[in-house]
Design a protein around this motif. Structure first.
Motif, mmCIF file in Angstrom:
data_model
loop_
_atom_site.group_PDB
_atom_site.id
_atom_site.type_symbol
_atom_site.label_atom_id
_atom_site.label_comp_id
_atom_site.label_asym_id
_atom_site.label_seq_id
_atom_site.Cartn_x
_atom_site.Cartn_y
_atom_site.Cartn_z
ATOM 1 N N GLU A 81 0.767 -1.354 0.005
ATOM 2 C CA GLU A 81 0.075 -0.050 0.024
ATOM 3 C C GLU A 81 0.860 1.291 -0.141
ATOM 4 O O GLU A 81 1.991 1.193 0.283
ATOM 5 N N HIS A 110 2.652 4.235 1.084
ATOM 6 C CA HIS A 110 3.028 5.009 2.370
ATOM 7 C C HIS A 110 3.672 6.290 1.830
ATOM 8 O O HIS A 110 4.879 6.450 1.554
ATOM 9 N N THR A 170 6.684 -1.323 2.289
ATOM 10 C CA THR A 170 7.214 -0.693 3.822
ATOM 11 C C THR A 170 6.801 -1.862 4.847
ATOM 12 O O THR A 170 7.366 -2.195 5.436
ATOM 13 N N ASP A 171 5.312 -2.231 4.690
ATOM 14 C CA ASP A 171 4.688 -3.013 5.981
ATOM 15 C C ASP A 171 5.254 -4.481 5.631
ATOM 16 O O ASP A 171 4.890 -5.248 6.458
ATOM 17 N N GLU A 210 8.187 5.130 11.162
ATOM 18 C CA GLU A 210 8.228 4.234 10.043
ATOM 19 C C GLU A 210 9.313 4.569 8.925
ATOM 20 O O GLU A 210 9.923 3.839 8.348
#
Ligand SMILES: [Zn+2]
Length: 255
Positions: free
Chosen positions: A29, A31, A39-40, A160
């Motif tokens: 998704e 970011h 990223t996740d 993050e």
């Protein structure tokens, strides 16, 4: 130990000795406009690599569940969202299968907030199948420790983005063949210091209110050094939490 490398025969030989399986769960998704879509995925996978380096013989790391539930960011280019109902079944089946093959404990090493509700319900289903399942969502589970390193938290925000910056020098970018030396587009870093006053809160205009440009928090305050400190802290806390789970120390006294 990475389960993906094992033969079925070797898995059978190990299943009575290794009691804990770690399942990284992510999301593909937007970011912000500065961090990668993965990223996740990249952050929990880095946390698992650190665990593998520190105590690899103690548990199995399962293949990552790369896609998650992210309707809020579905309008941003590249985002893929999976229905929560599908994810509940997927997480529960993965955990229950590993439980069936001898794992006493399942740890979901989660990188994405939208997955938490589905993971919570899946854990109950895994418990019904006889396993014990726990979710670690790093930015939430260890928020107090993160705020000793970073001034603020946010989606693609200071914490993050710092964690992504620290991937660059760890060679993680190279694992997926990144186009350039850095996973972060510095020129596109932004600041949006807004969050909902009460969560959960959902509505047709929430994306614009909460995640303008697919982010909130302060990405301009992120540094590699903060990211390195985050991973050091995360390794320590993950070892502590997984150790407690393995020893059956499930509770703390109510203060
Ligand atoms: Zn994220």
């Amino acid at each position: 130990m990475y389960a993906i490398n094992l033969t079925s025969k070797r898995y059978a030989a190990l299943s009575g000795k290794i009691d804990t399986v770690i399942v990284p769960t992510g999301s593909f998704e937007a970011h912000g406009m500065h961090c990668p879509l993965g990223t996740d995925i990249l952050i929990p996978e880095r946390m698992c690599r650190d665990l593998e380096a520190a105590a690899g013989g103690d548990f199995l790391i399962a293949p990552t569940v790369n896609y998650g539930y992210t309707p809020t960011l579905a309008g941003f280019p590249g985002t893929v969202t999976i229905p929560a109902e599908t994810l509940i079944s997927l997480y529960a089946e993965i955990g229950s299968c590993f439980a069936r093959w001898g794992a006493k404990n399942i740890v979901f090493m989660n990188g994405h907030g939208g997955n938490i509700a589905a993971l919570t319900l899946a854990c109950d289903k895994i418990a019904t199948a006889g396993g014990t399942a726990m979710v670690i969502s790093w930015w939430a589970t260890y928020s107090a420790e993160i705020l000793k390193i970073c001034g603020t938290q946010g989606h693609a925000g200071e914490d993050e983005t710092s964690a992504v910056l620290a991937l660059d020098i760890a060679g993680a970018a190279g694992a997926y063949g990144a186009e350039s030396g850095s996973l972060v587009d510095d020129a596109a870093r932004n600041v949006h210091m807004r969050k909902v006053f009460c969560a959960p809160l959902s509505g047709p205009t929430q994306t614009a209110a909460r995640y303008p440009e697919a982010m909130n928090g302060d990405a301009t305050a992120a540094t590699r050094e903060k990211g390195e400190k985050l991973y050091a802290m995360l390794l320590e806390k993950n070892l502590e939490y997984i150790g407690r789970l393995r020893r059956g120390e499930y509770t703390d006294p109510i203060a």
